[in-house]
Design a protein around this motif. Structure first.
Motif, short mmCIF file in Angstrom:
data_model
loop_
_atom_site.label_atom_id
_atom_site.label_comp_id
_atom_site.label_asym_id
_atom_site.label_seq_id
_atom_site.Cartn_x
_atom_site.Cartn_y
_atom_site.Cartn_z
N LEU A 56 97.96 52.83 78.57
CA LEU A 56 98.49 53.49 77.37
C LEU A 56 98.30 55.00 77.49
O LEU A 56 97.20 55.47 77.80
N PRO A 57 99.34 55.79 77.24
CA PRO A 57 99.22 57.24 77.31
C PRO A 57 98.15 57.76 76.35
O PRO A 57 97.98 57.22 75.25
N GLU A 58 97.47 58.81 76.75
CA GLU A 58 96.38 59.34 75.94
C GLU A 58 96.86 59.92 74.61
O GLU A 58 96.08 60.08 73.67
N GLU A 59 98.16 60.22 74.53
CA GLU A 59 98.69 60.77 73.28
C GLU A 59 98.71 59.74 72.14
O GLU A 59 98.91 60.10 70.98
N ILE A 60 98.54 58.46 72.46
CA ILE A 60 98.54 57.41 71.44
C ILE A 60 97.10 57.04 71.10
O ILE A 60 96.34 56.59 71.96
N ASN A 61 96.74 57.24 69.84
CA ASN A 61 95.42 56.83 69.37
C ASN A 61 95.40 55.32 69.17
O ASN A 61 96.41 54.73 68.76
N TRP A 62 94.26 54.69 69.45
CA TRP A 62 94.14 53.23 69.35
C TRP A 62 92.98 52.91 68.43
O TRP A 62 91.86 53.35 68.63
N THR A 63 93.23 52.11 67.39
CA THR A 63 92.20 51.80 66.41
C THR A 63 92.40 50.40 65.86
O THR A 63 93.50 49.84 65.97
N THR A 64 91.35 49.84 65.29
CA THR A 64 91.43 48.50 64.72
C THR A 64 91.69 48.53 63.21
O THR A 64 91.89 47.47 62.61
N GLU A 65 91.68 49.70 62.59
CA GLU A 65 91.87 49.80 61.15
C GLU A 65 92.95 50.83 60.84
O GLU A 65 93.08 51.84 61.52
N ILE A 66 93.72 50.57 59.80
CA ILE A 66 94.74 51.52 59.36
C ILE A 66 94.05 52.77 58.85
O ILE A 66 93.18 52.69 57.99
N PRO A 67 94.40 53.94 59.38
CA PRO A 67 93.72 55.17 58.93
C PRO A 67 94.13 55.56 57.51
O PRO A 67 95.18 55.15 57.00
N ASP A 68 93.30 56.34 56.86
CA ASP A 68 93.60 56.88 55.54
C ASP A 68 94.36 58.19 55.67
O ASP A 68 94.35 58.84 56.72
N GLY A 69 94.98 58.60 54.57
CA GLY A 69 95.60 59.91 54.51
C GLY A 69 96.81 60.10 55.40
O GLY A 69 97.03 61.20 55.92
N ILE A 70 97.61 59.06 55.58
CA ILE A 70 98.78 59.14 56.45
C ILE A 70 99.85 60.02 55.80
O ILE A 70 100.17 59.86 54.63
N THR A 71 100.38 60.95 56.57
CA THR A 71 101.53 61.74 56.15
C THR A 71 102.62 61.50 57.18
O THR A 71 102.56 62.04 58.30
N GLY A 72 103.58 60.65 56.84
CA GLY A 72 104.61 60.32 57.81
C GLY A 72 105.11 58.90 57.65
O GLY A 72 105.39 58.45 56.54
N LEU A 73 105.16 58.16 58.75
CA LEU A 73 105.81 56.85 58.81
C LEU A 73 104.82 55.78 59.24
O LEU A 73 104.17 55.91 60.28
N LEU A 74 104.69 54.74 58.43
CA LEU A 74 103.89 53.57 58.79
C LEU A 74 104.85 52.43 59.10
O LEU A 74 105.72 52.10 58.29
N LEU A 75 104.70 51.81 60.27
CA LEU A 75 105.58 50.73 60.73
C LEU A 75 104.78 49.44 60.84
O LEU A 75 103.64 49.43 61.30
N ALA A 76 105.39 48.35 60.40
CA ALA A 76 104.78 47.02 60.52
C ALA A 76 105.86 46.05 60.95
O ALA A 76 106.53 45.43 60.13
N THR A 77 106.04 45.95 62.27
CA THR A 77 107.09 45.10 62.83
C THR A 77 106.51 43.73 63.15
O THR A 77 105.69 43.60 64.06
#
Length: 430
Positions: free
Chosen positions: A152-173
């Motif tokens: 996985l490219p380092e530009e993509i953060n990887w986490t087990t929990e949805i972060p707070d304070g999102i400004t933008g687009l949340l996708l759930a496919t």
């Protein structure tokens, strides 16, 4: 179901990932990522081009969608046009005007991949030329319980929990269909939970459902004695998709969009419930999960793409099923296969609207993708005479879009769009 999917040896945690077992829109065609890229540009504009633009993928698999979007906007250093996503599909330039491709639009990533490449249109403010590029502002986050893939490219953060304070687009496919839930069966003395033996899938009837689940069933899943009344009045009520049947299975098959005709319980040799009454899949946990995801957004848009049903069309026998190695299998919750059930999308939508205090949009994927410029039309035959290779590429691109918009398959999935603090982008008007 929770242990089978998300435990230490669960289906989504261990192994190579869901792409080895079933086919989703993410895996079907790069046109899906291209359409989401256009949606991202709309959200970016609605937010006023913030200094940080979040893209959060919930249930990210192994990061396939975010990798496609990352390359498309040029974050990885590769020009957006080389990805065949920002400008079209399958490597075709969007400005070619061929059917089935996603055309260029004002403010597309084609003009945002570098500050030097920005060109101001007459109706845009003069400050556009000094605005940081989309590639400089976007931040990708994958939410998944599996370990971070090494590639996985380092530009993509990887986490087990949805972060707070999102400004933008949340996708759930195709995430909500895998949010664990309880199953109930209607007996002579009311709704009771269905219990399952994890290693065999054998079912027995358990205790009567608790008060909270009973309230949900009363509101969202009519029992056999209840009339099939009209959908509950909700903010931003749904538009029914034009899909009426499930897609077929097969090697790496897509999971069905609607209906229960392909549920594994109907297959020979599959365990049957000891009571033949009306079954229900209690979607309260999905409502809570979606409301929580929406609540993590400060400003932006949440988009869920999934197969599901409305209150007037709940399947009498339920939809619980399993998938493994491209085939539909009994829903045995032992961790060896996917365990999934269709989503009560109207209930989920209502919960998200309450969390956001804002109207939602609910349309079929066919409508949503067409609104984003993917119509699946065939290229002109005249192109075959002037550019045979280009015609073949355009035909392949159109075929890929056609799969995504097939009303009997992926095109019958629902797109639930929930804005938070911004106007709702156009749903079907280009």
């Amino acid at each position: 179901m929770s242990r089978a999917l998300y435990g230490p040896d669960g289906f989504f945690v261990a192994g190579a990932g869901p792409a080895d077992h079933f086919r989703t829109s993410v895996h079907a065609s790069p046109a899906f990522a291209a359409a989401l890229l256009r949606l991202l540009a709309q959200v970016d504009a609605a937010l006023g081009h913030p200094s940080r633009l979040d893209v959060v993928d919930v249930g990210a698999g192994r990061g396939e969608l975010l990798m496609s979007l990352l390359v498309a906007v040029g974050v990885s250093g590769e020009p957006a046009h080389s990805a065949g996503l920002a400008l079209g599909v399958s490597g075709e330039p969007a400005h070619s005007g061929r059917s089935g491709l996603i055309p260029a639009w004002s403010g597309s990533p084609e003009t945002l991949t570098s500050t030097a490449a920005v060109r101001r249109s007459p109706d845009e403010p003069s400050s556009l030329a000094g605005r940081p590029s989309l590639a400089e502002r976007v931040r990708f986050t994958a939410v998944e319980y599996a370990d971070r893939p090494e590639s996985l490219p380092e530009e993509i953060n990887w986490t087990t929990e949805i972060p707070d304070g999102i400004t933008g687009l949340l996708l759930a496919t195709e995430w909500l269909d895998n949010v664990p839930l309880d199953v109930a069966v209607h007996t002579s003395d009311g709704w009771r939970y269905v219990l399952v033996e994890p290693s065999t899938g054998v079912e027995t009837i358990g205790e009567r459902v608790d008060a909270a689940d009973l309230d949900w069933l009363a509101a969202w899943w009519p029992g056999p004695a209840s009339p099939r009344s009209a959908d509950r009045a909700m903010t931003g009520g749904p538009t029914s998709p034009d899909a009426t049947s499930a897609s077929g299975s097969g090697l790496r098959a897509a999971r069905p969009a609607q209906g229960s005709s392909l549920t594994a319980r109907s297959r020979s040799g599959c365990p049957e419930t000891p009571h033949s009454g009306h079954r229900a899949e209690i979607g309260r946990s999905r409502d809570e999960a979606w409301a929580d995801a929406v609540g993590r957004i400060s400003r932006g848009l949440a988009v869920a793409v999934d197969y599901g049903h409305l209150r007037d069309g709940r399947p009498v026998d339920g939809t619980l099923t399993g998938y493994r190695s491209g085939r539909q299998v009994p829903p045995v919750p032992d961790g060896s296969s996917d365990v999934t059930a269709h989503v009560a999308v109207d209930s989920v939508a209502s919960a998200g609207a309450a969390a956001a205090r804002c109207a939602y949009s609910l349309v079929s994927q066919r409508e949503a993708l067409r609104a984003l410029g993917a119509d699946g039309g065939r290229p002109s035959l005249s192109l075959a005479g002037t550019d045979p290779a280009g015609y073949v590429r355009a035909l392949a691109a159109a075929s890929a879009v056609a799969e995504l918009t097939d009303p009997a398959g992926l095109g019958g999935h629902w797109w639930l769009r929930q804005p938070v603090g911004i106007p709702l982008p156009p749903a079907v008007a280009r």
